[in-house]
Enzyme design. Sequence first.
Site, short mmCIF file in Angstrom:
data_model
loop_
_atom_site.label_atom_id
_atom_site.label_comp_id
_atom_site.label_asym_id
_atom_site.label_seq_id
_atom_site.Cartn_x
_atom_site.Cartn_y
_atom_site.Cartn_z
CG ASP A 60 -12.67 7.66 1.57
OD1 ASP A 60 -11.86 6.69 1.15
OD2 ASP A 60 -12.17 8.94 0.17
CB SER A 61 -12.71 2.22 3.11
OG SER A 61 -11.56 2.37 4.40
CG ASP A 99 -9.06 9.32 3.18
OD1 ASP A 99 -8.52 9.87 2.53
OD2 ASP A 99 -9.64 8.43 3.28
CD GLU A 131 -8.62 8.44 -3.09
OE1 GLU A 131 -9.62 7.82 -2.19
OE2 GLU A 131 -9.45 8.80 -3.82
CD GLU A 198 -6.12 2.40 -2.63
OE1 GLU A 198 -7.41 0.88 -2.99
OE2 GLU A 198 -6.43 2.52 -2.23
#
Length: 304
Positions: A60-61, A99, A131, A198
């Site tokens: 999703d970056s 994602d 996430e 992360e």
Amino acid sequence: MSARQRITAATPPRKRKTVTLSTVAEKKALGEPIVMVTAYDYPSASVAEEAGVDLVLVGDSGAMTVLGYQSTVPVTLDEMLMLAAAARRGLTTPMLIGDLPFGSYEGSDVEAIKTAQRFVKEAGCDAVKLERGGSSVDRARAIVDSGIPVMGHVGLTPQTATALCGYRSQGRTADKAMQVVNDALALQEAGCFALVFEAVPAEFTEAVMPYIEIPVIGIGAGPAADGQVLVFHDLLGIYDGHAARFVKRYGNIREQMIDGVGRYAEEVRTRKYPEPDHTYTMAPDEASALRAALKAREHSSAEL
């Protein structure tokens, strides 16, 4: 031609095997580093394919690097599916992971499963990523039980960065670190095939790795992880936004792109482009016939 070049020319490249869940698990067991990058379209996925990476994440970056949003939060499910489908068309060997965007899976197990199914059915993904721990553990378990592999993500979770006091390293005290550990172990227990760590201290990863049975892919998590992931646009210097501490530039493509487009613009404005090598030609007699036809047409129009 050197001896190495002669050997390379005579020996066809060995065809890589498709990366599967078993491949990833085997790499961990053998201690072979796992290479993962993000990709958001056909060209970037094609580069990842040719470069020989193992895993490709349609992260999703892409909300920021490709779609121009200020964070990952605004990107929609349909936008992510479009990016994932484009990346799928550029891949043959790596495993493709989609994602799950913010707001597309948190509400219920049913919602999470439906979202994951769309990534598989419509975009051709092999797995999905979500996430956090907490309620995401239940969502991960439900998706896994539905038959879709899930990658977990702990530490800094950008979708909920506001609740984490911004884009900061996580797990820097023993108490905070144990919260991340508990999330990681819960996701492992839920059936995730791998985890992303992360922005956590290298000491954290080193201490925790003996307790994690599934592959761990680090991004700003130190060298002890089973593999590493970087954002495609960060590692190649395409994205001009703020780069995190863990980003290493392996190229400066944006600078080259600006230079190339700038030189093109200059040559157009000074009429240096196109040159004869970049144009098509017509036989002289055909060109003469065309001019004659145009004059005849002009004469005919004038008489009317």
